[in-house]
Design a protein around this motif. Sequence first.
Motif, PDB file in Angstrom:
ATOM      1  N   GLU A 118      -0.110  -6.502  60.871  1.00  0.00           N
ATOM      2  CA  GLU A 118      -0.717  -6.785  59.568  1.00  0.00           C
ATOM      3  C   GLU A 118      -0.722  -5.547  58.687  1.00  0.00           C
ATOM      4  OE1 GLU A 118      -4.496  -8.418  60.717  1.00  0.00           O
ATOM      5  OE2 GLU A 118      -3.786 -10.478  60.433  1.00  0.00           O
ATOM      6  N   ARG A 119      -0.780  -4.385  59.297  1.00  0.00           N
ATOM      7  CA  ARG A 119      -0.810  -3.137  58.520  1.00  0.00           C
ATOM      8  C   ARG A 119       0.591  -2.660  58.144  1.00  0.00           C
ATOM      9  NH1 ARG A 119      -3.720   2.614  60.261  1.00  0.00           N
ATOM     10  NH2 ARG A 119      -3.244   3.711  58.310  1.00  0.00           N
TER      11      ARG A 119
ATOM     12  N   ASP B 140       1.653  -1.438  54.657  1.00  0.00           N
ATOM     13  CA  ASP B 140       0.855  -0.626  53.740  1.00  0.00           C
ATOM     14  C   ASP B 140       1.359   0.822  53.641  1.00  0.00           C
ATOM     15  OD1 ASP B 140      -0.868  -2.597  52.938  1.00  0.00           O
ATOM     16  OD2 ASP B 140      -2.687  -1.495  53.456  1.00  0.00           O
TER      17      ASP B 140
ATOM     18  N   TYR C 270      -2.344  -2.866  47.386  1.00  0.00           N
ATOM     19  CA  TYR C 270      -2.126  -4.055  46.562  1.00  0.00           C
ATOM     20  C   TYR C 270      -2.584  -3.796  45.119  1.00  0.00           C
ATOM     21  CZ  TYR C 270      -2.860  -8.765  44.671  1.00  0.00           C
ATOM     22  OH  TYR C 270      -2.859  -9.887  43.867  1.00  0.00           O
TER      23      TYR C 270
ATOM     24  N   ARG D 295       2.675   2.627  50.300  1.00  0.00           N
ATOM     25  CA  ARG D 295       1.840   3.712  49.752  1.00  0.00           C
ATOM     26  C   ARG D 295       2.661   4.986  49.579  1.00  0.00           C
ATOM     27  NH1 ARG D 295      -1.590   3.784  53.381  1.00  0.00           N
ATOM     28  NH2 ARG D 295      -3.226   2.495  52.429  1.00  0.00           N
TER      29      ARG D 295
ATOM     30  N   ARG E   8       2.427  -8.988  47.426  1.00  0.00           N
ATOM     31  CA  ARG E   8       2.146  -9.363  48.813  1.00  0.00           C
ATOM     32  C   ARG E   8       3.425  -9.398  49.655  1.00  0.00           C
ATOM     33  NH1 ARG E   8       0.684 -14.172  49.301  1.00  0.00           N
ATOM     34  NH2 ARG E   8       0.802 -14.919  47.162  1.00  0.00           N
TER      35      ARG E   8
ATOM     36  N   ILE F  86       4.202  -5.728  50.620  1.00  0.00           N
ATOM     37  CA  ILE F  86       3.284  -5.238  51.652  1.00  0.00           C
ATOM     38  C   ILE F  86       3.587  -5.905  52.988  1.00  0.00           C
ATOM     39  CG2 ILE F  86       0.876  -5.118  52.378  1.00  0.00           C
ATOM     40  CD1 ILE F  86       0.115  -4.973  49.409  1.00  0.00           C
TER      41      ILE F  86
ATOM     42  N   GLY G 258      -7.259 -10.919  52.382  1.00  0.00           N
ATOM     43  CA  GLY G 258      -7.459  -9.574  52.904  1.00  0.00           C
ATOM     44  C   GLY G 258      -6.460  -8.600  52.306  1.00  0.00           C
ATOM     45  N   MET G 259      -5.221  -9.024  52.185  1.00  0.00           N
ATOM     46  CA  MET G 259      -4.189  -8.177  51.601  1.00  0.00           C
ATOM     47  C   MET G 259      -4.511  -7.867  50.150  1.00  0.00           C
ATOM     48  SD  MET G 259      -0.088  -8.933  51.462  1.00  0.00           S
ATOM     49  CE  MET G 259       0.044  -9.160  53.228  1.00  0.00           C
TER      50      MET G 259
ATOM     51  N   ASN H 211      -7.282  -7.405  48.866  1.00  0.00           N
ATOM     52  CA  ASN H 211      -8.398  -6.462  48.754  1.00  0.00           C
ATOM     53  C   ASN H 211      -7.993  -5.031  49.089  1.00  0.00           C
ATOM     54  OD1 ASN H 211     -10.277  -8.443  48.060  1.00  0.00           O
ATOM     55  ND2 ASN H 211     -10.686  -8.950  50.198  1.00  0.00           N
ATOM     56  N   SER H 212      -6.725  -4.823  49.426  1.00  0.00           N
ATOM     57  CA  SER H 212      -6.286  -3.487  49.831  1.00  0.00           C
ATOM     58  C   SER H 212      -6.032  -2.605  48.611  1.00  0.00           C
ATOM     59  CB  SER H 212      -5.018  -3.574  50.681  1.00  0.00           C
ATOM     60  OG  SER H 212      -3.898  -3.922  49.884  1.00  0.00           O
ATOM     61  N   GLU H 213      -6.142  -1.299  48.850  1.00  0.00           N
ATOM     62  CA  GLU H 213      -5.917  -0.320  47.777  1.00  0.00           C
ATOM     63  C   GLU H 213      -4.456  -0.318  47.336  1.00  0.00           C
ATOM     64  OE1 GLU H 213      -4.270   3.778  46.947  1.00  0.00           O
ATOM     65  OE2 GLU H 213      -4.361   2.843  48.926  1.00  0.00           O
TER      66      GLU H 213
END
Length: 401
Positions: free
Chosen positions: A370-371, A277, A255, A281, A269, A272, A248-249, A251-253
């Motif tokens: 997680e975020r 995130d 990452y 960012r 990872r 993050i 899932g991580m 697939n993040s923008e």
Amino acid sequence: MSDIPRERLTGSLRRGAVKKHVAAVHVSGKLTLLQRKLSNVLLLNAYDTLISQPVHRIDARTLCLMIGYNSNDQDTLKASLRGLAETTAEWDMLDEQGQQEWGVSSLLSYAKLKGGICEYAYSPALAEKMHDPKVFALINLNIQRRFTSGHALALYENCYRFVRTGSTGWWDLDLFRRLMGVSDSAYYDTYKHLNAKIIKPAVAEVNKTSNIVVTPETRKMGRTVTDIRFRIAENPQLAILDLDDGEGMRNSEVYARIRALGVSDRLARQWIGEHGDAYVREKLDYIAGQGGVKNAVGYLTAALKQDFRAESGGASRSSEVSPRNQPTSPRAQRLGRIQELARARTPTQRDADKRLFLSQLEGAARDDFERYGWMSALNARAIIAFWEELSPGAFDGVAPE
């Protein structure tokens, strides 16, 4: 854990190959559930340097927290380590040249506790086998924490390494009893008792708890069961169990942006997971607005560590990076301490810390962590308590809010 190599097929497993891949390192089943979990945590901690470093260390408090027992109970820890040193691992397989190789080794060659540190080692021969993902399957700690039965975890460990081939192959019942740790009990010489008390409950827990589904099959001579094997398939409930180990991580923008700078998967990872995130960012956006940055990875590293901000002018891109202003509020000081504690951990320990904390969360609290990682405001008190237990005195001198 998410950065630990998984089982993968090699040339010897391709269709039409002459040599047959045999993953046959068997660990004696005479381990308690606690000892099995301890064994997996120690292996995970050592994995990155399993071949290059003969001795491995982990602080005892971390070890106890990850296993799930009282960190002050040294007698339990000593007994568990003693059990691993007295347990044997046996292998019987084809080597790269197609020659049969048999070997046996104690699971730990030694272990000692001194100054709050657990030091331990594996025999070189066993370390080589355990480091090869084709031979020995590392167990996801997020999965193993769900097990409540030692027999179920033993079955899972011995089946999981065959997930790519779909079957364990036939085991004679004597071997199976050894793997389950019941070979010394005459009661289980009768298949009816073995099936009712060991096989059925273990299969039920593996299928309910883990990322695989196993189905037992037996072979008979006349009316007597002589052999057993387990068909293995991936658990269709994998997504529900939330055991995706970082996919899932990935697939993040955020990452994708970090990786585009040339940062490794593991470090991306790690950042993050450590900062969240939103924080990463913010630093990526800050760097993108600077222009003419020659070493984006180095600059991002400094921006994350020193909290560069556009409103404060950031820092120069010279060889000397201006230090950020020291945090003054109690909350900022605590966040700073947490970041320092996390940075001081090894990459493997950071992954384990995050998974251990996540296992205590549900619903919105889990989503927020997680975020945002350790910067999660929703989990601020729980995060402080977690790090205080892991590193007593970490927040000494910081005023309460």
